[in-house]
Scaffold this active site. Structure first.
Site, mmCIF file in Angstrom:
data_model
loop_
_atom_site.group_PDB
_atom_site.id
_atom_site.type_symbol
_atom_site.label_atom_id
_atom_site.label_comp_id
_atom_site.label_asym_id
_atom_site.label_seq_id
_atom_site.Cartn_x
_atom_site.Cartn_y
_atom_site.Cartn_z
ATOM 1 N N LEU A 150 14.486 9.006 -33.916
ATOM 2 C CA LEU A 150 14.058 8.978 -32.681
ATOM 3 C C LEU A 150 14.342 8.138 -31.820
ATOM 4 O O LEU A 150 14.731 8.108 -30.677
ATOM 5 C CB LEU A 150 12.521 9.130 -32.954
ATOM 6 C CG LEU A 150 11.744 9.153 -31.497
ATOM 7 C CD1 LEU A 150 11.844 10.262 -30.485
ATOM 8 C CD2 LEU A 150 10.241 9.138 -31.665
ATOM 9 N N HIS A 151 14.225 6.885 -32.667
ATOM 10 C CA HIS A 151 14.741 5.481 -31.800
ATOM 11 C C HIS A 151 15.743 5.693 -31.297
ATOM 12 O O HIS A 151 16.135 5.383 -30.215
ATOM 13 C CB HIS A 151 14.497 4.231 -32.869
ATOM 14 C CG HIS A 151 15.306 3.080 -32.502
ATOM 15 N ND1 HIS A 151 14.789 2.376 -31.252
ATOM 16 C CD2 HIS A 151 16.121 2.458 -33.011
ATOM 17 C CE1 HIS A 151 15.489 1.404 -31.151
ATOM 18 N NE2 HIS A 151 16.498 1.346 -32.210
#
Length: 189
Positions: free
Chosen positions: A28-29
């Protein structure tokens, strides 16, 4: 922050949930960095706190506008995680939701590491740094954390996540590339 999606980890006999959450969150990052997204936040609705139970839980909730969440999903950032996670539908936030900040907290937890660092930086003796940095400086952290890899430095680190107090009104603001903010709130339900 009017929509959300829940991503739930499936039980896996080979990988414990904290390892899978670290992989999911790292992906996600990287996606948030790629999108230069500062309007997408996260929360961990099933997190545990306490010295013995600092677990992020099995659910990662992603908050934002419906079109931004759809854009995020379209990047394919979940590739490789589909066997390990159930991706829910994009839903509107319930009307009765309260709000809270979800932010990163950093701690100075290891007196020996702090002493070694001070010795290197300030050219002080061991005796001097022991006097300057007592054992009592160590803190027992009770917040949940996720092991992640930074997309900018490549380093792995423990990202401690603090869910702030509940509040009735939302606060607008920007989120960092981890979906966290010290001032902007996400819905909590």
């Amino acid at each position: 922050m009017d929509h959300y999606i829940d991503i739930r980890l499936r039980p896996d006999p080979d990988f414990p949930a904290p390892i899978l959450m670290g992989a999911l969150y790292s992906k996600l990052h990287r996606a948030l960095v790629e999108l230069a997204a500062d309007d997408i936040g996260i929360s961990l609705p099933a997190h545990n706190t306490g010295v013995q139970a600092r677990h992020p839980g099995e659910t990662l909730r992603v908050h934002g506008a419906a079109d931004r969440i759809e854009t995020l999903l379209a990047t394919g950032w979940l590739k490789g995680m589909r066997d390990h996670a159930e991706v829910g539908e994009v839903f509107p936030v319930p009307d009765n939701a309260v709000h809270r900040t979800v932010r990163r907290r950093q701690f100075k937890t290891n007196a020996d590491r702090l002493r070694r660092r001070r010795m290197r930086r300030h050219n002080e003796s061991e005796t001097e740094v022991i006097e300057a940095i007592p054992e009592s400086i160590e803190k027992r952290v009770t917040l949940p954390f996720i092991q992640v890899r930074s997309s900018s430095t490549g380093q792995r680190f423990s990202l401690f996540i603090e869910h702030g107090p509940k509040q009735d009104t939302p606060e607008q603001g920007r989120f960092n590339s981890y979906g966290l903010s010290s001032s902007a709130t996400v819905p909590w339900f």
